[in-house]
Write an enzyme that holds these catalytic residues in place. Structure first.
Site, PDB file in Angstrom:
ATOM      1  N   ASP A 227       0.957  -1.076  -0.114  1.00 47.83           N
ATOM      2  CA  ASP A 227      -0.151  -0.066   0.023  1.00 47.83           C
ATOM      3  C   ASP A 227       0.980   1.289   0.105  1.00 47.83           C
ATOM      4  O   ASP A 227       1.863   1.516   0.641  1.00 47.83           O
ATOM      5  CB  ASP A 227      -0.836   0.138   1.303  1.00 47.83           C
ATOM      6  CG  ASP A 227      -1.862   0.981   1.344  1.00 47.83           C
ATOM      7  OD1 ASP A 227      -2.899   0.986   0.539  1.00 47.83           O
ATOM      8  OD2 ASP A 227      -2.093   2.191   2.128  1.00 47.83           O
ATOM      9  N   GLU A 277      14.218 -15.611   0.845  1.00 48.88           N
ATOM     10  CA  GLU A 277      14.488 -16.687   1.898  1.00 48.88           C
ATOM     11  C   GLU A 277      13.456 -17.938   1.699  1.00 48.88           C
ATOM     12  O   GLU A 277      13.581 -18.757   2.276  1.00 48.88           O
ATOM     13  CB  GLU A 277      14.366 -15.986   3.206  1.00 48.88           C
ATOM     14  CG  GLU A 277      15.294 -15.244   3.794  1.00 48.88           C
ATOM     15  CD  GLU A 277      14.705 -14.556   5.136  1.00 48.88           C
ATOM     16  OE1 GLU A 277      13.919 -14.850   5.632  1.00 48.88           O
ATOM     17  OE2 GLU A 277      15.458 -13.665   5.397  1.00 48.88           O
TER      18      GLU A 277
HETATM   19  C1  GLC Z   1      -4.086   2.949  -0.659  1.00 48.04           C
HETATM   20  C2  GLC Z   1      -5.284   2.072  -0.641  1.00 48.04           C
HETATM   21  C3  GLC Z   1      -6.534   3.157  -0.109  1.00 48.04           C
HETATM   22  C4  GLC Z   1      -6.213   3.634   1.293  1.00 48.04           C
HETATM   23  C5  GLC Z   1      -4.842   4.336   1.301  1.00 48.04           C
HETATM   24  C6  GLC Z   1      -4.339   4.594   2.578  1.00 48.04           C
HETATM   25  O1  GLC Z   1      -4.251   4.056  -1.456  1.00 48.04           O
HETATM   26  O2  GLC Z   1      -5.732   1.418  -1.611  1.00 48.04           O
HETATM   27  O3  GLC Z   1      -7.870   2.319  -0.081  1.00 48.04           O
HETATM   28  O4  GLC Z   1      -7.188   4.354   1.740  1.00 48.04           O
HETATM   29  O5  GLC Z   1      -3.925   3.621   0.593  1.00 48.04           O
HETATM   30  O6  GLC Z   1      -3.970   3.516   3.402  1.00 48.04           O
END
Ligand code: GLC
Length: 570
Positions: A227, A277
């Site tokens: 993310d 790993e």
């Molecule tokens: C990313 C995710 C989104 C979230 C953001 C903060 O863009 O896809 O859904 O709100 O990160 O974590």
């Protein structure tokens, strides 16, 4: 207890520290040309009737995923969370939210997916934790200047008593990006205030994420979706630029204080060492909102190995735009030795069946605010174009990411009541942006019954009555359904799959995108509205007329339709 490792023969083992690396058996199928299906756990299937989807719910629907033929499932966060941002506010990265299940139920899900040869990808959220994370609570309690605060981005406010924020930066969801904690310190949150940013200069933060990656890898997880992969490392040296300077868009190519800094790749090199790993090595895909020319760094084999390409998701269904995007991304992938990725929908954007139902250039957030009626979506056209675009994308070299419900042709739910909205964007933007809930409404499994088969309770986001028309039950066994199209396309793709190249056909009518993959697999998309002649070959798939009889009779390609053809050499 690590039940999966004991029971599941599909869980590869980790090498001991003294063991020499063994020759690779095989790269995971996730590597280059996979079909990955995104599950948003809270909205997929609810086994206990509390209105929230859960892990046993997903396990009960594994046959649906197997019949779809996907190579992997990516699970959006299922970790303990107050749901300030749909689970992307993580309290504990090595546990399951009790409302969603238990670690044992996670192991059951992994075993069920592996039993069907489906790989498992979990979401890692490394830019921020939640404000309920143990380390953040300790940081608040410990006070200014403490080692506990050093794990996050705390900074003294401006003014004699620190009463003003360190800068005027805005958060992604709206509102200020700094939050005061009452003692003159402020913390940075690029997203919601409940999502404090980690300090990636801190060795304990780095180490903790390595522990998390091993924790899930040891449980049999095959890969990770990372993310906000572009934002971890920051340079907050004084003077901080103003928001206007950030908005000017000149701080690019690694010069922005928190976006796409080169140092982030040191983090991913360390992660790569962890992935290696394991046998087979774990894979990863970066959610990196960076210009196309910077994407390869994230996708490099020394780094995460793959990065999302969101360019198609921002294109109109236009032959010129589609072709340019594909050409540019294939060239970048070639140069960097990585494979491309394609995305039309995910949990953060208006579903593509709805985007394509609206005139090009529609401001989607403004349209959602008007309840999705002005302009009125042309639902049939949207679906036609969505099916055509999906068939095009499934024929491209590289990996395709699908979002739950798109296999049903689900449109966005654009008229959710303000009282039902959960996305922090709604409140943080003070009601000027409705946010992303419309693509997160629980799936319709059956055409009737409680929550249309999602679960016995009232779903956490209400389903509109028309969702019944899109139910899995209704589309099962229906030869012309969108579900049947996805199943057929994914199965054919697996059979026709070939090296990651394509050859464009240039001599085509306006509005047509046509290319040929090695082995005699041609994909032709007519984005115009009038029929065009079909190229040579036997039609094996069309996003319009779909049954064997219809395919056999097809002499021209209808408007807003994709067809796949094979030539005898295949
Ligand atoms: C990313 C995710 C989104 C979230 C953001 C903060 O863009 O896809 O859904 O709100 O990160 O974590």
């Amino acid at each position: 207890m690590r039940r999966a490792a004991a029971r599941d023969p599909h869980v590869p083992r980790r090498r001991g520290p003294d063991e020499r690396p063994r020759p690779r058996r095989r790269r995971s199928r996730l590597g280059r040309q996979a079909v990955v299906y995104q599950v948003y756990p809270r909205s997929f299937a609810d086994s206990d009737g509390d209105g929230l989807g859960d892990l046993p719910g997903i396990t009960s629907r594994v046959p649906h995923l197997a019949a779809l033929g996907v190579d992997a499932v990516w699970l959006s966060p299922f970790y303990p969370s107050a749901l300030a941002d749909g689970g992307y506010d993580v309290d504990d990265h090595r546990d399951v939210d009790p409302r969603i299940g238990t670690l044992a139920q996670f192991d059951d899900l992994v075993a069920a997916l592996h039993a069907h040869g489906i790989r498992v990808v979990v979401d890692i959220v490394p830019n921020h934790s939640s404000d309920r994370h143990r380390w953040f609570r300790e940081a608040l309690a410990a006070g200014p200047g403490s080692p506990e605060r050093a794990r996050y981005v705390f900074r003294r406010g401006l003014g004699a008593d620190g009463e003003r924020p360190p800068s005027d930066w805005r958060a992604v969801f709206g509102g200020p990006a700094w939050e005061p904690v009452g003692d003159g310190d402020w913390y940075l949150h690029l997203f919601a205030p409940e999502q404090p940013d980690w300090n990636w200069d801190h060795p304990e933060v780095r180490e903790d994420f390595l522990t998390t990656l091993r924790f899930w890898s040891d449980r049999g997880v095959d890969g990770f979706r990372i993310d906000v992969a572009h934002a971890l490392t920051k340079d907050l040296s004084e003077p901080l630029p103003t928001q206007a300077e950030l908005d000017a868009g000149t701080l690019v190519d690694g010069r922005h204080p928190y976006e796409d800094r080169d140092a982030v790749h040191e983090v991913y090199r360390a992660w790569r060492a962890v992935f290696e790993e394991y046998d087979p090595p774990r894979t990863a895909v970066a959610e990196a909102w960076v210009p196309a020319h910077r994407r390869a760094r994230y996708a490099s084999p020394e780094g995460l190995g793959q990065a999302f390409n969101f360019d198609l998701l921002m294109d109109d269904p236009d032959a010129g735009q589609f072709r340019r995007t594909v050409e540019e991304n294939l060239a970048l992938a070639r140069e960097s030795g990585t494979s491309s990725t394609w995305v039309l929908s995910n949990h953060d954007v208006v579903r593509h069946a709805t985007r394509y139902a609206l005139p090009a250039g529609t401001d989607l957030q403004a349209w959602l605010l008007r309840g999705g009626t002005d302009p009125a979506p042309d639902v049939e056209r949207g679906l036609r174009l969505a099916r055509a675009a999906t068939a095009l994308v499934l024929a491209l070299p590289g990996s395709t990411y699908l979002y739950q419900g798109e296999e049903l042709g689900l449109p966005e739910v654009a008229d959710l009541d303000a009282a039902d909205l959960q996305d922090p964007t709604w409140v943080r933007s003070q009601g000027t942006e409705k946010g992303r809930d419309g693509c997160r409404v629980p799936l319709p499994w059956s055409a009737s019954g409680p929550a249309l088969g999602f679960g016995d309770g009232s779903p956490h986001l209400p389903q509109p009555a028309w969702f019944a028309d899109y139910a899995v039950e209704r589309q099962e066994g229906e030869a012309t359904s969108t579900l049947a199209l996805y199943r057929r396309a994914i199965a054919l793709r697996a059979r026709l799959q070939s090296p990651e190249t394509l050859e464009w056909a240039d001599d085509v009518p306006a509005g047509v995108v046509q290319f040929r993959r090695p082995g005699g697999w041609t994909s032709v998309t007519n984005l115009g509205t009038s029929p065009v002649p079909l190229p040579a070959g036997r039609v094996v798939l069309s996003s319009g007329p779909q049954t064997e009889d219809q395919l056999a009779l097809l002499t021209e390609l209808p408007g807003e339709t994709t067809a796949w053809l094979v030539t005898p050499s295949t």
